[in-house]
Design an enzyme around this catalytic site. Structure first.
Site, PDB file in Angstrom:
ATOM      1  N   ASN A 115     -63.951  -8.891  41.474  1.00  0.00           N
ATOM      2  CA  ASN A 115     -63.228 -10.117  41.816  1.00  0.00           C
ATOM      3  C   ASN A 115     -63.671 -10.556  43.217  1.00  0.00           C
ATOM      4  OD1 ASN A 115     -61.324 -11.942  42.788  1.00  0.00           O
ATOM      5  ND2 ASN A 115     -59.588 -10.943  41.791  1.00  0.00           N
ATOM      6  N   CYS A 142     -57.615 -16.835  45.781  1.00  0.00           N
ATOM      7  CA  CYS A 142     -58.353 -16.975  44.508  1.00  0.00           C
ATOM      8  C   CYS A 142     -58.442 -18.420  44.040  1.00  0.00           C
ATOM      9  CB  CYS A 142     -57.703 -16.124  43.429  1.00  0.00           C
ATOM     10  SG  CYS A 142     -57.657 -14.393  43.881  1.00  0.00           S
ATOM     11  N   HIS A 180     -61.374 -18.079  37.018  1.00  0.00           N
ATOM     12  CA  HIS A 180     -61.522 -17.201  38.183  1.00  0.00           C
ATOM     13  C   HIS A 180     -61.614 -15.767  37.676  1.00  0.00           C
ATOM     14  CE1 HIS A 180     -60.699 -14.742  41.583  1.00  0.00           C
ATOM     15  NE2 HIS A 180     -59.466 -14.471  41.197  1.00  0.00           N
TER      16      HIS A 180
HETATM   17  N1  COA Z   1     -58.059   4.726  39.346  1.00  0.00           N
HETATM   18  C1  COA Z   1     -57.257   5.580  38.707  1.00  0.00           C
HETATM   19  N2  COA Z   1     -55.928   5.449  38.640  1.00  0.00           N
HETATM   20  C2  COA Z   1     -55.384   4.389  39.256  1.00  0.00           C
HETATM   21  C3  COA Z   1     -56.160   3.431  39.939  1.00  0.00           C
HETATM   22  C4  COA Z   1     -57.554   3.638  39.976  1.00  0.00           C
HETATM   23  N3  COA Z   1     -58.396   2.795  40.604  1.00  0.00           N
HETATM   24  N4  COA Z   1     -55.345   2.514  40.441  1.00  0.00           N
HETATM   25  C5  COA Z   1     -54.097   2.836  40.093  1.00  0.00           C
HETATM   26  N5  COA Z   1     -54.113   3.973  39.379  1.00  0.00           N
HETATM   27  C6  COA Z   1     -52.993   4.704  38.791  1.00  0.00           C
HETATM   28  C7  COA Z   1     -51.689   4.406  39.487  1.00  0.00           C
HETATM   29  O1  COA Z   1     -51.535   5.209  40.634  1.00  0.00           O
HETATM   30  C8  COA Z   1     -50.683   4.758  38.407  1.00  0.00           C
HETATM   31  O2  COA Z   1     -50.540   6.160  38.377  1.00  0.00           O
HETATM   32  P1  COA Z   1     -49.089   6.815  38.052  1.00  0.00           P
HETATM   33  O3  COA Z   1     -48.754   6.346  36.668  1.00  0.00           O
HETATM   34  O4  COA Z   1     -49.383   8.270  38.145  1.00  0.00           O
HETATM   35  O5  COA Z   1     -48.171   6.288  39.091  1.00  0.00           O
HETATM   36  C9  COA Z   1     -51.398   4.341  37.124  1.00  0.00           C
HETATM   37  O6  COA Z   1     -52.806   4.258  37.444  1.00  0.00           O
HETATM   38  C10 COA Z   1     -50.937   3.011  36.580  1.00  0.00           C
HETATM   39  O7  COA Z   1     -50.854   2.095  37.661  1.00  0.00           O
HETATM   40  P2  COA Z   1     -50.473   0.591  37.428  1.00  0.00           P
HETATM   41  O8  COA Z   1     -50.559  -0.153  38.709  1.00  0.00           O
HETATM   42  O9  COA Z   1     -49.192   0.518  36.658  1.00  0.00           O
HETATM   43  O10 COA Z   1     -51.659   0.155  36.472  1.00  0.00           O
HETATM   44  P3  COA Z   1     -51.849  -1.131  35.635  1.00  0.00           P
HETATM   45  O11 COA Z   1     -51.988  -0.819  34.213  1.00  0.00           O
HETATM   46  O12 COA Z   1     -50.868  -2.206  35.999  1.00  0.00           O
HETATM   47  O13 COA Z   1     -53.282  -1.618  36.146  1.00  0.00           O
HETATM   48  C11 COA Z   1     -54.199  -3.283  37.569  1.00  0.00           C
HETATM   49  C12 COA Z   1     -53.459  -1.957  37.488  1.00  0.00           C
HETATM   50  C13 COA Z   1     -54.315  -3.668  39.016  1.00  0.00           C
HETATM   51  C14 COA Z   1     -55.587  -3.095  36.987  1.00  0.00           C
HETATM   52  C15 COA Z   1     -53.419  -4.348  36.737  1.00  0.00           C
HETATM   53  O14 COA Z   1     -52.062  -4.362  37.119  1.00  0.00           O
HETATM   54  C16 COA Z   1     -53.987  -5.711  36.887  1.00  0.00           C
HETATM   55  O15 COA Z   1     -55.065  -5.978  36.411  1.00  0.00           O
HETATM   56  N6  COA Z   1     -53.257  -6.627  37.514  1.00  0.00           N
HETATM   57  C17 COA Z   1     -53.754  -7.937  37.820  1.00  0.00           C
HETATM   58  C18 COA Z   1     -54.502  -7.819  39.088  1.00  0.00           C
HETATM   59  C19 COA Z   1     -55.370  -8.982  39.390  1.00  0.00           C
HETATM   60  O16 COA Z   1     -55.944  -9.569  38.514  1.00  0.00           O
HETATM   61  N7  COA Z   1     -55.444  -9.298  40.654  1.00  0.00           N
HETATM   62  C20 COA Z   1     -56.221 -10.354  41.122  1.00  0.00           C
HETATM   63  C21 COA Z   1     -55.457 -11.595  40.981  1.00  0.00           C
HETATM   64  S1  COA Z   1     -56.309 -12.891  41.643  1.00  0.00           S
END
Ligand code: COA
Length: 355
Positions: free
Chosen positions: A312, A116, A282
Site C-alpha cells: 500500500n 490514501c 486505491h
Molecule cells: N504477521 C503475523 N501475525 C500478525 C501480523 C503479521 N504481520 N499482524 C497481526 N498479526 C496477528 C495479530 O497480532 C493477531 O494475533 P492474536 O490473535 O494472537 O492477537 C492476529 O494476527 C489477528 O490480528 P487482526 O488484526 O485481528 O488481523 P486481521 O484479520 O484483522 O488482519 C489486517 C489485519 C490489517 C490485514 C486487516 O485488518 C486489514 O486488512 N485491514 C484493513 C487495513 C487496510 O486496508 N489499511 C489501509 C487502509 S487505506
C-alpha cells in the site's frame, strides 16, 4: 468552462525489493500470513542515503511531464499529496519545485494531507483549477516513503507489513475533445474515527488532555507554564510515534464506502457500473479490492491491482496503478476509467475519467 484531462502520466518505484520473507527476519510474521490477509508479496523501500519522498516524486514527475509533451517550465501549479513528507514543514510541493529545477518560475505549490485519498482530492482540485481557467498545466503528485517511519519489530507487524514506498504523477490540462476528460470527482470525509488510522505523535495535542490520552499517547506536562511538549521521551521509547491502525474497523468502513462513492460518481453522469471499463481502486488490501469488485459485479478484466508488488503506497497507489495499467494497454482511448480511494480520516473519494 473546459473540462480537464490527464495529459501525461508517470511513476517511479525504488529498485530495492523487500519480500515478506525479508520482514520475517525482523518480526514474527510469515509470507503466508501477509499474503493471505493482504495479498502483498513484496514492496519497494527507498535506497538508504540516496532517495527521499521528493526525489521519488521528481522521478515520476519527469516522466509525466515528458509524456504530456511540455517542458518543466510550462508547469503552472503543483499539487503534492503525501503523508510521509521529507519535512514537517515546509511541505513537499516547494521541495519538488526545487528538485525539478523550476524554483525561478515561482509557481504556487500546494500540499495535500488526505493520506490514501490524497491523489483523488488533488486531482479534484486540479480539475476545478483547470475548469476555472486559472491554470493550464498542473502537476499532481502522490508520493510516499513509509519505510523510514514503520515499526519493524513484532509490536508493529499489523501495520508495517502493509506499506511500501513509491510515487506517481500526472499532468492535468484543459481537455480539447470529446474523449480524454475528467467527467466528475466526488470527495467525502467523516472525522468521527480520525484516530482509527493515524500517526498521533509528534503533535500539538494539548486540547485532548485527559487521563486516558496522557497514558495512551505519552503526553507530558511542559516545564514552562504554557503548552505541552510536541514530542516526549515516552513517545519515542514506547513506539508512540509509529502509525496506529485498527485494521478491522478500517476494513469494514472501506468495503462500505468504496462502492458508495463509485456509484455516486456513476449516477452523477447517468452511467451504471456495467459501463466501467477499468476500476483502479486505491491499493489498500487485495481483500478490500476483491470485495468491492464483487459488490459491483465487475470481472477480473475490469479491475486493476498491483498491491502484490508494491504494498500500500497510500497517496501514490492510484497514479502508480493507473500508469501501469495504461502502459500495459489495459486502458484504451474512450474507456471509462474509475478511480476510488478510502483511507485515514476517514476520507474517501472517486473520479470518473473518459480516457
Ligand atoms: N504477521 C503475523 N501475525 C500478525 C501480523 C503479521 N504481520 N499482524 C497481526 N498479526 C496477528 C495479530 O497480532 C493477531 O494475533 P492474536 O490473535 O494472537 O492477537 C492476529 O494476527 C489477528 O490480528 P487482526 O488484526 O485481528 O488481523 P486481521 O484479520 O484483522 O488482519 C489486517 C489485519 C490489517 C490485514 C486487516 O485488518 C486489514 O486488512 N485491514 C484493513 C487495513 C487496510 O486496508 N489499511 C489501509 C487502509 S487505506
Amino acid at each position: 468552462m473546459k473540462n480537464s484531462k490527464i495529459a501525461g502520466i508517470g511513476y517511479y518505484v525504488p529498485k530495492n525489493v523487500v519480500k515478506n520473507e525479508d520482514l520475517a527476519r525482523y518480526m514474527e510474521t510469515s509470507d503466508e500470513w501477509i499474503q493471505e490477509r493482504t495479498g502483498i508479496k513484496e514492496r519497494r523501500y527507498v535506497t538508504k542515503h540516496e532517495e527521499n519522498n521528493t526525489i521519488l516524486a521528481a522521478k515520476a514527475s519527469r516522466v509525466a511531464i515528458e509524456r504530456a509533451g511540455i517542458n518543466k517550465e510550462d508547469i503552472d501549479f503543483i499539487i503534492y499529496a503525501t503523508l510521509s513528507p521529507d519535512y514537517y514543514f515546509p511541505g513537499c510541493g516547494v521541495l519538488l519545485q526545487r528538485e525539478l529545477g523550476i524554483s525561478k518560475t515561482e509557481i504556487g505549490a500546494l500540499d495535500i494531507r488526505n493520506q490514501c485519498s490524497g491523489f483523488i482530492y488533488s486531482l479534484s482540485i486540479a480539475d476545478q483549477f483547470i475548469k476555472s481557467g486559472m491554470y493550464k498545466n498542473i502537476l499532481v503528485v502522490g508520493s510516499e516513503v513509509h519505510s523510514g517511519g514503520l515499526d519493524f519489530t513484532t509490536r508493529g507487524r499489523g501495520v508495517s507489513v502493509i506499506f511500501g514506498d513509491g510515487a506517481g504523477a500526472v499532468v492535468v490540462q484543459p481537455a480539447d475533445g470529446k474523449n480524454r476528460k475528467i467527467l466528475t470527482t466526488k470527495l467525502h470525509s467523516d472525522g468521527s474515527d480520525a484516530e482509527e488510522l493515524a500517526i498521533i505523535n509528534p503533535g500539538f495535542h494539548g486540547g485532548h488532555w485527559d487521563e486516558e490520552n496522557i497514558e495512551k499517547y505519552g503526553y507530558e506536562e511542559a516545564s514552562q507554564e504554557w503548552g505541552v511538549p510536541y514530542v516526549t521521551e515516552k513517545m519515542v521509547k514506547d513506539g508512540l510515534c509509529y502509525p496506529y491502525m485498527h485494521g478491522q474497523n478500517v476494513f469494514k468502513m472501506a468495503v462500505k464506502k468504496f462502492p458508495e462513492v463509485i456509484i455516486e460518481a456513476l449516477e452523477d453522469q447517468g452511467l451504471a457500473k456495467e459501463n466501467i471499463d477499468m476500476l483502479i481502486p486505491h491499493q489498500a488490501n487485495i481483500r478490500i479490492s476483491q470485495f468491492v469488485q464483487k459488490t459491483l459485479g465487475l470481472s477480473d478484466d475490469q479491475v486493476f491491482n498491483n498491491i502484490q508488488k508494491y504494498g500500500n503506497t497510500t497517496a501514490a497507489s492510484i497514479p502508480i496503478a493507473l500508469c501501469e495499467a495504461w502502459e500495459a494497454g489495459k486502458i484504451k482511448e474512450g474507456d471509462l476509467v474509475c478511480l476510488a480511494a478510502f483511507g485515514s480520516g476517514f476520507t474517501w473519494g472517486s473520479a470518473l475519467i473518459r480516457w
